[in-house]
Design an enzyme around this catalytic site. Structure first.
Site, PDB file in Angstrom:
ATOM      1  N   SER A  96       0.787  -1.233   0.000  1.00 57.20           N
ATOM      2  CA  SER A  96       0.000   0.000   0.000  1.00 57.20           C
ATOM      3  C   SER A  96       0.820   1.283   0.000  1.00 57.20           C
ATOM      4  CB  SER A  96      -0.998  -0.006   1.151  1.00 57.20           C
ATOM      5  OG  SER A  96      -0.347   0.211   2.361  1.00 57.20           O
ATOM      6  N   LYS A 139      -6.792   4.099   8.506  1.00 54.71           N
ATOM      7  CA  LYS A 139      -5.719   4.960   8.001  1.00 54.71           C
ATOM      8  C   LYS A 139      -6.141   6.425   8.012  1.00 54.71           C
ATOM      9  CE  LYS A 139      -3.396   1.615   4.958  1.00 54.71           C
ATOM     10  NZ  LYS A 139      -3.346   1.080   3.582  1.00 54.71           N
TER      11      LYS A 139
HETATM   12 CA   LIG Z   1      -0.820  -3.031   3.000  1.00 53.43          CA
END
Ligand SMILES: [Ca+2]
Ligand SMILES: [Ca+2]
Ligand SMILES: [Ca+2]
Ligand SMILES: [Ca+2]
Ligand SMILES: [Ca+2]
Ligand SMILES: [Ca+2]
Ligand SMILES: [Ca+2]
Ligand SMILES: [Ca+2]
Ligand SMILES: [Ca+2]
Ligand SMILES: [Ca+2]
Ligand SMILES: [Ca+2]
Ligand SMILES: [Ca+2]
Lengths: 190, 190, 190, 190, 190, 190
Positions: A96, A139
């Site tokens: 990511s 996040k």
């Molecule tokens: Ca990740």
């Protein structure tokens, strides 16, 4: 919370978003290039998926130099690129950080400074597509907590963004990116 | 289901078919070449059989350049080839992406675009033979589900194709390939 | 059973014999050479003994080029050799493909085609001796089953050949080789 | 038992002695040199101690070329040396093939042929000393069984030689070597 | 016990002291240099700490060539150094051979012969400091047993030397070294 | 306790602070550069985090040479750097030697001597930031015990410094560093 917003743009430093057992945290990547022979160094106790992610980002940048302010053909042969993820003792993995790493590489090679008041998450492909990632809610909450007010998320995570609590999302400017070109328009200063 | 059909042909991007615990899924390979020294990079958390499969595909292409639109003798010495299999965190293995990888390599080296409305599966040998693979029924059902209406299967899997349910096979154009030359006639656009 | 007999000779393709839990099976090696720098690549999920066996075969061929139709001194420096054992996902090991590998290397370097109606098994040494191997009975039965009517076995396995059932051996032409020179007289076409 | 005695001397082939669970056995090393770049290849499923033993032997030979019939200064730069221990599938380890390996290297580099009617065991140091090894009794009995009538043992194993049964030792010529120079006087033909 | 005393000095051979379950033993290092490219080879079944110890010793010698009889600037580029610790099958580890290894390297590069009637133990740093090590009593007793009458120990082990039994220490000349310069004054002959 | 204070400054030797089960201890790094090809060697049984930490420090120094007394552009290409952490047998890991290592590298490349009466701890980033580390109280007590009266700690550890007992802190001059530039002003002599 305004602390990060006021920070001046920096060369090669990009705010990523990570997701751990204790919630979302900020994951900074720092890029530096030195005279060298085209070697890519990666430090910060990275797992294999994250190392491959950096290789993918580098190929994407190499294959698209013509479209950017990187003119010197030999740029990749005559420089070493070192990407470091503080804090060195904390293991990090996953795909990511793809767009974060891509941004750091472009910044150090082109000399364009990166906005420090924005954070991002998203897998990158060698063709510059931005793929969805996990932990979107955590996040964004984590980014909000450290004063970030603007984030870039993968377009295919748009549904997950609905889970972000109102008291967070009302403060936030959220961008959705389908390809790295969408990211690029937002992250570089000036 | 028409979504994929309408996609324009692309350089270096090929739709493969994979077979997991949850059924058949589409497995895209993306190829990019950059100025380099003949290195083959592979990313996407690949197992050893799949890495060897890419080496086999590359040798087959190297040994048959004369028969194709790849004229420059030095093409393999002066370029690096990077093959990436999104999604980076998902482990992938097995020989069945052989013809998919072969197609990606030929596309990026020859500049010929690949049809995006067709998908394929099959092991490749260094002599260009197409060997049978497992999971034919599941793979074709999976391809159908994401809108693919044309697939290439190994000739030695013709018996397995009988197991594909009628409601799927009636929508599908199925090709059987004995050698890569059979594949080649179908996958490149225009 | 006549299928294999009729096959035309091929460059770099040799029929070996292997011995698995389910009996003897045919184990094909395919060799291709491409412009390169003297690298030997091996694919097909090979174990260490089989990889060493290929290194031994290559040294034997290098040390005896003068005795063969390989005239160019630089042949080993300017070419890469890739030996592939389909099917890529099946693990293979052991020294008994030694003479098969040797034949594949000589074929691709000399341009001499290999008979496809003959199969062989035997360990090779760097001096070209043919050493005995296991599973003789099972291997010959397996070869018979796929239509092979001529096999080469190590001379030191002559006693084991007595165990081959009559109904198989009566169809078979069996050669015994003490050194690779005995093999060489039989395997190349024309 | 006279079979081995009558064998003509050979280049690069040396009879060593090994000691396994089933008694002493003959352990042949075969050396071949090919045009190359100074690489030492070792095959035959060797353990690390045996690989190091070959490196020690090679350094000893390199450091003493002036004392032998190896005149060309570039001999080690322009040749690859391949040492193979048939049978490839049998694991081998230990330092006791030191003098055997040393002899094979000197033979292929100097062109001097090695006597095939003699066998030997002993660890080598980079200074050419011959150190004692285990299994002396079993090794000599094994050598006797395959028709060997002359052996070289380390001087520091002289006490162990007393354990060799009379019916074996009475047929045997046993030499004791303190340094490789003692070996060298015995093993080369003519 | 006078055997070792009478031995003539040798090039590249140094008596170290080691400490095993069965008491102190003599641990010889043998150094040889050959024409090469600056490679350091280590054999004798060494552990990682001991391999690093040799790298430390080599750097110390490289950094202090000017102070010694090693005049040729290119000495490290044009030579390979091979350090071997007989007996090859016995695993060895630990930093305490540091000054022994340093002495072997200096001897082979400078041509100065090493006294064989002296033995030593002590860790080395890249700055030439001599650090304390374990097993002093056992090591000195072991040296005494094989006839050594002069040893060099680290200065910071002076207290441990008090544990050496009188009947051993009365025969022994014991030197304490703070830095390698103290060692150097003692070990080279004439 | 005055012992360390009186020590003269040294080239390439820096006092770090480490934290083990038995309390804080002094952890010295020693740097030496030799003619070479830009290789970084690390010895002293270091873990991966510590090795990466040295790579980070080196990149930081490479990227900031212009700001220091390191003028020769080729300095990194023509020298090897060896960093050693005595005592070789003790495993060491963690990122907290970052500023210590940075100081050693700058000292050996610039020729500036390092004060031996000061000790330090702190993670470094490739941008020269000093990040907080663990064990502050134990490390400062340990430094005090061996006579150190001046320490450099990360600015973000300022809160942890409150835990240092009065009887230690009253003797100590404690500096807090945000970036390596803060460290640099303190550690070099003269
Ligand atoms: Ca990740
Ligand atoms: Ca920051
Ligand atoms: Ca796609
Ligand atoms: Ca598969
Ligand atoms: Ca076939
Ligand atoms: Ca076998
Ligand atoms: Ca033989
Ligand atoms: Ca042994
Ligand atoms: Ca000795
Ligand atoms: Ca030790
Ligand atoms: Ca010190
Ligand atoms: Ca730490």
């Amino acid at each position: 919370p305004e602390k990060l917003r006021e920070k001046a743009p920096k060369l090669g430093v990009v705010n990523g978003l990570a997701w751990t057992a204790v919630g979302g945290v900020s994951l900074e990547v720092q890029g530096v290039s030195t005279p060298g022979k085209g070697k890519l160094s990666l430090t910060g106790t990275l797992g294999n998926v994250m190392k491959e992610s950096a290789a993918v980002a580098l190929t994407y940048v190499k294959a698209t130099t013509a479209e950017r302010g990187i003119e010197d053909e030999k740029v990749f042969e005559n420089k070493d690129i070192h990407l470091h993820f503080p804090e060195g003792a904390t293991p990090k993995d996953g795909p990511s950080a793809g767009i974060t790493i891509t941004t750091a590489i472009i910044s150090i090679l082109s000399g364009k400074e990166v906005r420090q008041d924005i954070a991002m998450t998203g897998e990158i492909t060698i063709r510059g597509e931005v793929l969805p990632v996990g932990g979107i809610k955590e996040k964004v909450i984590g980014a909000h907590r450290v004063g970030i007010r603007e984030v870039i998320l993968p377009a295919d995570n748009e549904a997950d963004a609905a889970d972000i609590p109102k008291e967070v999302s009302k403060d936030m400017k959220i961008h959705f990116a389908k390809s790295y070109e969408d990211v690029e328009k937002l992250v570089f200063a000036g």
